[in-house]
Design a protein around this motif. Structure first.
Motif, PDB file in Angstrom:
ATOM      1  N   THR A  28     -59.388 -39.784 -28.702  1.00 20.67           N
ATOM      2  CA  THR A  28     -58.256 -39.950 -27.795  1.00 20.67           C
ATOM      3  C   THR A  28     -57.269 -38.794 -27.934  1.00 20.67           C
ATOM      4  N   LYS A  37     -51.898 -47.838 -22.377  1.00 19.67           N
ATOM      5  CA  LYS A  37     -53.325 -47.582 -22.264  1.00 19.67           C
ATOM      6  C   LYS A  37     -53.574 -46.100 -22.478  1.00 19.67           C
ATOM      7  N   GLU A  38     -54.763 -45.791 -22.935  1.00 16.02           N
ATOM      8  CA  GLU A  38     -55.135 -44.398 -23.184  1.00 16.02           C
ATOM      9  C   GLU A  38     -56.602 -44.221 -22.839  1.00 16.02           C
ATOM     10  N   ASN A  39     -56.940 -43.173 -22.111  1.00 16.76           N
ATOM     11  CA  ASN A  39     -58.334 -42.880 -21.794  1.00 16.76           C
ATOM     12  C   ASN A  39     -58.968 -42.087 -22.934  1.00 16.76           C
TER      13      ASN A  39
END
Length: 320
Positions: A28, A37-39
């Motif tokens: 990440t 949220k994190e992609n």
């Protein structure tokens, strides 16, 4: 003529005691904040846990490793996945104990661009109630035990018996211990991470913490500090330091466990303590340069090359 004299010798077998873990790893840009949220930029599924990671390091460096401890139900996907991975690495698994209807430990691991990892792990509380096989079964052909402090509940008696039989017991201390902990005396080598070292001694200095704990145990004591190297007490109770190898770090997952595995192997090979710590530091440093947790652990020739290069650099500096 004794033809056995020319037969190749088997490398030492180290019994690694702990809980195998299924690791879901996410690369990440940063660790997500609460409620955000994190992609992820990459994903991998591997297996880990202190004992399993240490075992991988040992085998890669030319030793033999068997693993003992609790796992979840044999029907689980996680159990089958982990067994397949261990078979591929050549780790002996006959002493693992399936516990019906329980869940094999599982972790979500987030790795940021600096290589640092943030981990959330679930371990079923009932796994701690495991009963290990008998002493003679586990200690037959055992050159050393490598375990972790969190497993004290089910392995202290075995470790104490190993010490009585003259078998080295190396303990990876990655959580604070009680100063009345049985493993303080059911061990020969205690290797702390820096934070648990200070928490155990209730002292905010690594050197003073080691000296305080030394009053309670005859074990060799050391504290690992990542890029700041390792601090330890020699046979006279004096503080010594072993520097880390400077490397470009991309993934620290499993590095400490590889360190402990390499150190345990070095002890079985009768390496002198300073040499054993440098050997372990080199193995951990090389692991940090690659993604993949302990599956990025180096081979023996790579470690020896790094050690040789480091000694050459030291000699050059001494001559200047």
């Amino acid at each position: 003529m004794n033809f056995q004299d020319k037969a190749p010798k088997l490398p030492p077998r180290i019994l690694c005691i702990g809980m195998p873990v299924r690791d879901l790893t996410f690369h990440t840009p940063g660790v997500p904040g609460r409620g955000s949220k994190e992609n992820a930029t990459a994903f991998d599924e591997i297996c880990g846990g202190n004992a399993l990671n240490g075992a991988i390091g040992i085998v890669r460096l030319g030793g033999r490793a068997s693993i003992c401890g609790p796992m979840g139900d044999a029907r689980e996907t996680s159990s089958r996945f982990i067994f397949d991975q261990m078979a591929h690495e050549g780790i002996e698994t006959k002493h693992l104990i399936h516990m019906p209807d329980l869940v094999t430990p599982i972790s979500a691991v987030m790795i940021d661009p600096s290589g640092e990892r943030t981990i959330v792990t679930f371990r079923d509380p009932k796994l701690w109630h495991v009963k290990l096989p008998d002493f003679d079964t586990l200690l037959d052909d055992c050159a050393a035990i490598l375990t972790e402090s969190r497993c004290a509940e089910f392995c202290t008696e075995l470790c104490a018996e190993a010490v009585r039989r003259g078998i080295p017991v190396i303990v990876d201390v990655d959580r604070a211990m009680s100063l009345r902990e049985g493993l303080l005396n059911a061990s020969t080598h205690l290797v702390f991470s820096s934070e648990p070292l200070q928490e155990t001694a209730d002292v905010s200095d690594d050197a003073q913490a080691l000296k305080k704990i030394a009053k309670l145990t005859p074990s060799f004591l050391a504290g690992t500090r990542g890029p700041r190297g390792t601090i330890w007490l020699d046979e006279k109770g004096e503080i010594q330091e072993t520097p880390a190898f400077p490397v470009h770090t991309v993934d620290t997952l499993g590095a400490g466990d590889v360190f402990h595995g390499a150190f345990a192997l070095a002890i079985t090979e009768k390496q002198e303590l300073r040499q054993a710590l440098r050997f372990a530091s080199a193995a951990a440093a090389l692991k940090c340069t690659r993604f993949g947790g302990a599956f990025a652990a180096p081979q023996r020739t790579e470690v020896e090359e790094l050690l040789s290069h480091g000694q050459s650099v030291a000699a050059d500096r001494a001559g200047q």
